[in-house]
Design an enzyme around this catalytic site. Structure first.
Site, PDB file in Angstrom:
ATOM      1  CB  VAL A 194      -0.916   0.013   1.239  1.00 52.81           C
ATOM      2  CG1 VAL A 194      -1.863   1.220   1.200  1.00 52.81           C
ATOM      3  CG2 VAL A 194      -1.706  -1.288   1.348  1.00 52.81           C
ATOM      4  CB  CYS A 195       1.000   4.117   0.645  1.00 52.47           C
ATOM      5  SG  CYS A 195       1.407   5.853   0.834  1.00 52.47           S
ATOM      6  CB  THR A 196       5.752   5.069   0.053  1.00 48.39           C
ATOM      7  OG1 THR A 196       5.486   5.062   1.459  1.00 48.39           O
ATOM      8  CG2 THR A 196       5.305   6.391  -0.542  1.00 48.39           C
TER       9      THR A 196
END
Length: 200
Positions: free
Chosen positions: A104-106
């Site tokens: 998820v995300c970075t």
């Protein structure tokens, strides 16, 4: 039986892992077939996340049970952990053993450094897309809540991890099951924001 392992570290974005955790554990409850979800950190100490939540891991990198699914969250802490060979080495090792690798995300940054996201299509937080693309050996897909490339499933930031996790349990256990989980957690984000509309 499905075993989910969610990595946590200092500065991890809370909803990046708590959102999928809710999906995975609701799925386990509904299926009632021994599915498990565990939080895994480098050390046994409580982890302070990006917005201040303190979380106690269930296991460390060296003593967790076998996993079917690995989830790597994002958050500002990824900028530090990308230079931590204990974490990136563990991600690389575990990624070769599990059925599904997710982020998820970075968290996609850590998957790139560790290897699983090299030469793959990924999603990440909108503000990090250019930075991740500039690292090379990766194709960042923009404007997609989540991206599936083989057994790698990556998502945009924060709430997008819920969508990604729902897709995954639908793939693992069927669309009707995923819909039942949506209903249980009352995840029906359409329309997504109504605070500017009168109620009643």
């Amino acid at each position: 039986m499905t075993s989910y392992g969610l990595l946590i570290f200092e500065g991890a974005e809370e909803l990046d892992f708590v959102g999928p955790w809710e999906v995975f554990t609701a799925s386990a409850m509904i299926r009632d077939q021994g599915d498990t979800a565990v939080l895994i950190a480098e050390r046994e100490d409580p982890v302070r996340c990006a917005k201040g939540m303190r979380v106690l891991p269930d296991h460390t990198l060296n003593n967790h049970p076998p996993l079917n699914v690995l989830l790597v969250p994002g958050g500002m802490g990824t900028r530090r952990e990308v230079s931590n060979p204990a974490v990136t080495g563990w991600i690389g090792k575990v990624s070769s053993e599990v059925d599904w690798v997710t982020s998820v995300c970075t968290g996609a940054l850590l998957l790139h450094e560790a290897g699983p996201a090299r030469n793959r299509r990924v999603a990440t937080h909108h503000s990090f897309e250019n930075t991740l693309q500039s690292r090379g050996e990766i194709t960042v897909v923009r404007d997609a809540r989540y991206v599936v490339d083989g057994n790698l499933v990556t998502s945009q930031g924060v709430s997008a991890g819920i969508d990604m996790a729902l897709w995954l349990i639908g793939r693992l256990h069927g669309r009707d099951h995923a819909r039942a989980v949506c209903r249980y957690i009352q995840y029906e984000p359409a329309p997504p924001y109504l605070a500017d509309e009168p109620i009643g």
